[in-house]
Scaffold this motif. Sequence first.
Motif, mmCIF file in Angstrom:
data_model
loop_
_atom_site.group_PDB
_atom_site.id
_atom_site.type_symbol
_atom_site.label_atom_id
_atom_site.label_comp_id
_atom_site.label_asym_id
_atom_site.label_seq_id
_atom_site.Cartn_x
_atom_site.Cartn_y
_atom_site.Cartn_z
ATOM 1 N N ASP A 72 -12.771 2.485 6.141
ATOM 2 C CA ASP A 72 -12.384 3.702 5.430
ATOM 3 C C ASP A 72 -13.077 4.901 6.064
ATOM 4 N N SER A 105 -3.153 11.782 -8.707
ATOM 5 C CA SER A 105 -2.605 10.540 -9.250
ATOM 6 C C SER A 105 -3.068 9.322 -8.453
ATOM 7 N N PHE A 106 -3.663 9.579 -7.273
ATOM 8 C CA PHE A 106 -4.141 8.474 -6.462
ATOM 9 C C PHE A 106 -5.647 8.314 -6.660
ATOM 10 N N ALA A 107 -6.048 7.094 -6.997
ATOM 11 C CA ALA A 107 -7.463 6.810 -7.233
ATOM 12 C C ALA A 107 -8.114 6.441 -5.908
ATOM 13 N N LEU A 108 -8.632 7.441 -5.203
ATOM 14 C CA LEU A 108 -9.264 7.189 -3.922
ATOM 15 C C LEU A 108 -10.587 6.470 -4.119
ATOM 16 N N GLU A 109 -10.981 5.736 -3.071
ATOM 17 C CA GLU A 109 -12.280 5.090 -3.103
ATOM 18 C C GLU A 109 -13.362 6.152 -3.259
ATOM 19 N N LEU A 132 -3.698 5.612 0.727
ATOM 20 C CA LEU A 132 -4.220 6.155 -0.522
ATOM 21 C C LEU A 132 -4.404 5.094 -1.600
ATOM 22 N N GLU A 133 -3.580 4.059 -1.579
ATOM 23 C CA GLU A 133 -3.654 2.982 -2.571
ATOM 24 C C GLU A 133 -3.346 1.655 -1.904
ATOM 25 N N VAL A 134 -3.984 0.595 -2.388
ATOM 26 C CA VAL A 134 -3.687 -0.753 -1.910
ATOM 27 C C VAL A 134 -3.525 -1.698 -3.090
ATOM 28 N N LYS A 180 -15.509 10.984 -1.754
ATOM 29 C CA LYS A 180 -14.183 10.376 -1.752
ATOM 30 C C LYS A 180 -13.837 9.875 -0.359
ATOM 31 N N CYS A 232 0.836 -1.194 0.000
ATOM 32 C CA CYS A 232 0.000 0.000 0.000
ATOM 33 C C CYS A 232 0.874 1.249 0.000
ATOM 34 N N THR A 233 0.246 2.368 -0.322
ATOM 35 C CA THR A 233 0.894 3.679 -0.242
ATOM 36 C C THR A 233 0.227 4.463 0.871
#
Length: 251
Positions: free
Chosen positions: A159, A171-175, A148-150, A185, A104-105
């Motif tokens: 969440d 650049s991060f595709a959040l839920e 932010l990413e998994v 978001k 993850c990030t």
Amino acid sequence: MAVGVLALQGSFNEHIAALRRLGVKGVEIRKPEQLDSVTSLIIPGGESTTMAKLAEYHNLFPALREFVKMGKPVWGTCAGLIFLADKAIGQKTGGQELVGGLDCTVHRNFFGGQIQSFEAEISVPNIAATEGGPPSFRAVFIRAPAILEVGPEVEVLADLPVPSDKTVDSSFALESQEESSGSEKKVIVAVKQNNLLGTAFHPELTADTRWHSYFLKMVNGVGEGSSNSILTAGEDLSLYQLPKIDLPIFQ
């Protein structure tokens, strides 16, 4: 059963107290050789840069990485989550060394500094299903990170909506969750990947021990045994209420 708790800095005493309430001994870990005496580990919340410097000083990183690679259960809370992440952003100049293993990030201090600490009610269906109790958890966020990413093997356990005034790197595709008012978001605040558990908040600062019980089941093998924290018919739900802490409520 004895659970190791990294005791370099931060809320390790609170984790040990929570384990004690479940009848489990917590062992303070400060040196690499002490990891040989435990089969699981909690990396507590604290100041992540300070913890990293102390871990580097004691030459703990190689031993911690080996501990993770061996498949032993490890739980990181807040700063501990940052330690376990494969990638961390928003760090101080020069960054910090990471243990890694969790695909993850993590954004360090995503929700702001100490003054932006808060409490929030989060939905925890997985925890409620295995540990009983209410379907939500009163989470304490202190200088909290966010995920932010998994990766594809990471299971999201909880969440939280992103504050409306929070700017996030596009650049991060959040839920996102579609609601009547539009798309909301969210950032991830709790995950599990194989032997690793990560929470952006501090369960050890609450009276609710279900996260610790959940981790102990990981130690014993997922699905094996039974949990002492499971509610029985008529059990007082007030046992799971958060003690009074003077933090703002996140809406």
